[in-house]
Design a protein around this motif. Structure first.
Motif, PDB file in Angstrom:
ATOM      1  N   PHE A   1       0.830  -1.196   0.000  1.00 21.47           N
ATOM      2  CA  PHE A   1       0.000   0.000   0.000  1.00 21.47           C
ATOM      3  C   PHE A   1       0.871   1.254   0.000  1.00 21.47           C
ATOM      4  N   LEU A   2       1.852   1.296   0.899  1.00 20.92           N
ATOM      5  CA  LEU A   2       2.752   2.449   0.969  1.00 20.92           C
ATOM      6  C   LEU A   2       3.580   2.583  -0.304  1.00 20.92           C
ATOM      7  N   ALA A   3       4.032   1.453  -0.836  1.00 24.05           N
ATOM      8  CA  ALA A   3       4.818   1.491  -2.072  1.00 24.05           C
ATOM      9  C   ALA A   3       4.000   2.069  -3.226  1.00 24.05           C
TER      10      ALA A   3
ATOM     11  N   GLY B   1       2.596   6.229  -7.053  1.00 25.36           N
ATOM     12  CA  GLY B   1       1.638   7.186  -7.600  1.00 25.36           C
ATOM     13  C   GLY B   1       2.109   8.621  -7.427  1.00 25.36           C
ATOM     14  N   TRP B   2       2.719   8.887  -6.281  1.00 22.00           N
ATOM     15  CA  TRP B   2       3.251  10.229  -6.004  1.00 22.00           C
ATOM     16  C   TRP B   2       4.279  10.623  -7.072  1.00 22.00           C
ATOM     17  N   PHE B   3       5.216   9.725  -7.339  1.00 19.99           N
ATOM     18  CA  PHE B   3       6.242  10.010  -8.350  1.00 19.99           C
ATOM     19  C   PHE B   3       5.619  10.159  -9.739  1.00 19.99           C
ATOM     20  N   PHE B   4       4.620   9.324 -10.041  1.00 24.12           N
ATOM     21  CA  PHE B   4       3.981   9.376 -11.357  1.00 24.12           C
ATOM     22  C   PHE B   4       3.303  10.727 -11.575  1.00 24.12           C
ATOM     23  N   TYR B   5       2.545  11.188 -10.577  1.00 23.03           N
ATOM     24  CA  TYR B   5       1.831  12.452 -10.740  1.00 23.03           C
ATOM     25  C   TYR B   5       2.784  13.638 -10.843  1.00 23.03           C
TER      26      TYR B   5
ATOM     27  N   ALA C   1       0.411  16.038  -5.951  1.00 19.44           N
ATOM     28  CA  ALA C   1       0.739  14.679  -6.396  1.00 19.44           C
ATOM     29  C   ALA C   1       0.559  13.681  -5.256  1.00 19.44           C
ATOM     30  N   TYR C   2       1.060  14.033  -4.077  1.00 14.67           N
ATOM     31  CA  TYR C   2       0.907  13.134  -2.932  1.00 14.67           C
ATOM     32  C   TYR C   2      -0.572  12.969  -2.564  1.00 14.67           C
ATOM     33  N   GLY C   3      -1.293  14.089  -2.470  1.00 18.03           N
ATOM     34  CA  GLY C   3      -2.700  14.027  -2.095  1.00 18.03           C
ATOM     35  C   GLY C   3      -3.526  13.235  -3.079  1.00 18.03           C
ATOM     36  N   THR C   4      -3.235  13.382  -4.364  1.00 19.51           N
ATOM     37  CA  THR C   4      -3.981  12.646  -5.384  1.00 19.51           C
ATOM     38  C   THR C   4      -3.704  11.157  -5.304  1.00 19.51           C
ATOM     39  N   SER C   5      -2.461  10.783  -5.047  1.00 19.13           N
ATOM     40  CA  SER C   5      -2.092   9.369  -4.971  1.00 19.13           C
ATOM     41  C   SER C   5      -2.803   8.675  -3.818  1.00 19.13           C
ATOM     42  N   ILE C   6      -2.726   9.236  -2.629  1.00 19.12           N
ATOM     43  CA  ILE C   6      -3.370   8.597  -1.474  1.00 19.12           C
ATOM     44  C   ILE C   6      -4.878   8.669  -1.588  1.00 19.12           C
TER      45      ILE C   6
END
Length: 487
Positions: A405-407, A412-416, A426-431
């Motif tokens: 889950f964390l990975a 997703g963070w890096f992708f955004y 990016a972080y908020g969208t991923s989680i």
């Protein structure tokens, strides 16, 4: 072994069900003479024809428990979410209200996974038929497309055990009845009771009938779609906020516990449940922290601080995603606390997303035991939930899930970031996508402007939503080469 004919036949049945539901939704524009009628008729015909084709392709399938495998179950569950979304987006697309197929698919996947992120900048111009279908996708997805169908149709015979195993959430499985179909119907009855109760209460608090039904569907599903651009803030009613808070919390509770408490009258079973204790304590502790911080900031009086804190903490922990204000305008400490809430989720066996309270409890108990083991190397320190020892395999599964889950959050963070979002968005969208929350944190406030995101970002977001809704393993299994090997 994988059995394509069984998969095809079950997918065909589900498509026919979806076609029937979309056709019935067409009654709303027909009665209200709105222009989305064609979209529902065309979509239901396409889904019905495709469903019949799948049925014909699988007409020689045999329904025996020894024939249908767990692999079939995982393929059916994952494929049905995608297929339901592909056909479910057609009313938006054919009616012209969401002319981009990518956007229409995003909206539908967000609905079925109960994420609640929306591509529509102004929902108040959308016809009532499409708004109702939009809310209904969340309600259907709340308990799961396949699980919902198993509860309604015994057509799957003994194979429904495999579907339930692939669809059910959480590290443990609690059966209410030896027959999965009976358990499904009991849980569905509780789901209906919560939905109807919420709609009645909202109507009594001043909502219109249409709005109360739509918000009840999305509250019971912990989805968060609203018929108003301002979400619950539109009504400016503390009574409505308290009602929705209550039903969000109830919907985040294990439905098995709710069944025993409401139908069987065994309230003590809920009071003694370890996961419910953690769920309740996490909600109350974070509510207290946010309420005190709001009061200290001077933005609200005591009553308003408690109400706003309780509403938003519950909305995020249950991954519902309703709002009454832009909480990112609050002090940064508060919205970071709310960002932390996005990880937790409600109880296993509920309609909420996230990691789930049962996993949080097992993780913390395991961490405590490891600290104790340093002091007492020879001590036997089992992890107990509800008085039962959790086997090492289950603890390992919880740890593995948490790491995955964390990975995925970081991936997703890096992708955004790579496609142009700033670091906080990016972080908020991923989680948000992975936990199926719908809300986010960042420079754009609670909701990022999805219509400005590149198409590749939208498709990736739908994948994260699906992975989060099916709890990681059910989707990641399909990318494993060993899954497709024949034994």
């Amino acid at each position: 072994m994988i059995h394509p004919r069984i998969i095809s036949r079950i997918v065909g049945i589900l498509l026919l069900i979806e076609a029937a539901i979309m056709f019935l939704c067409g009654i709303i524009p027909l009665l209200m003479t709105q222009d989305d009628l064609f979209g529902f008729i065309a979509a239901s015909l396409v889904a019905a024809v495709s469903g019949m084709a799948c049925l014909l392709a699988g007409k020689k399938a045999r329904y025996y428990q020894e024939l249908m495998t767990r692999r079939d179950g995982y393929i059916i569950v994952a494929s049905c979410w995608v297929i339901f979304s592909l056909f479910g987006c057609l009313p938006y697309f054919f009616s012209g209200y969401i002319p981009s197929f990518t956007d229409a698919f995003f909206e539908t996947m967000s609905g079925f996974t109960t994420t609640g992120s929306t591509i529509i900048p102004d929902v108040e111009i959308i016809p009532n038929g499409l708004l109702f279908w939009r809310s209904l996708t969340q309600w259907i997805g709340g308990l799961g497309i396949v699980f919902f169908t198993v509860a309604v149709l015994p057509v799957f015979g003994m194979g429904d055990v495999q579907l339930f195993a692939a669809e059910a959430t959480g590290p443990t499985r609690n059966k209410l009845h030896p027959r999965i179909t009976v358990s499904g119907r009991w849980i569905l009855s509780v789901y209906l009771f919560i939905t109807i109760g919420c709609a009645v209460c909202l109507k009594l608090c001043g909502m219109s009938l249409f709005d109360s039904i739509n918000h009840a569907l999305c509250t019971a599903a912990t989805g968060g779609f609203s018929t108003r651009n301002a979400s619950i803030a539109y009504y400016a009613s503390p009574a409505i906020e308290y009602v929705i808070t209550l039903f969000m919390f109830i919907s985040g509770t294990n439905y098995g516990l709710l069944f025993f408490a409401t139908v069987k009258g065994r309230v003590g079973k809920m009071a003694d449940d370890t996961e419910f204790h953690w769920y309740l304590c996490i909600t109350l502790v974070f509510t207290a922290i946010v309420a005190i911080s709001l009061l200290a900031s001077g933005q609200y009086e005591l009553t308003d601080s408690v109400r706003n804190a309780l509403f938003h903490v519950t909305a995020i922990i249950t991954t519902t995603g309703f709002t009454t204000t832009d909480y990112t305008a609050w002090p940064p400490f508060i919205w970071m606390i709310l960002g932390l809430c996005m990880y937790f989720g409600g109880c296993a066996g509920s309609t909420s997303g996230g990691v789930k309270s049962i996993r949080v409890a097992i993780l913390f108990k395991s961490m405590r035991n490891e600290i104790e083991r340093i002091l007492h190397p020879n001590a036997v320190l089992p992890v107990r939930i509800n008085g039962k020892v959790i086997p090492p395999q289950a603890r390992q599964s919880v740890l593995t899930f948490s790491i995955f889950f964390l990975a995925l959050v970081f991936f997703g963070w890096f992708f955004y970031i790579a496609i142009g979002l700033d670091i906080t968005d990016a972080y908020g969208t991923s989680i948000s996508c992975l936990s199926n929350v719908g809300l986010t944190i960042g420079d754009h406030g609670c909701n990022i402007p999805w219509d400005n995101m590149p198409a590749i970002g939208k498709w990736f977001s739908t994948l994260l939503m699906l992975v989060g809704r099916l709890e990681v393993f059910a989707v990641l299994l399909l990318f494993s080469p060993s899954f497709w090997k024949h034994y």
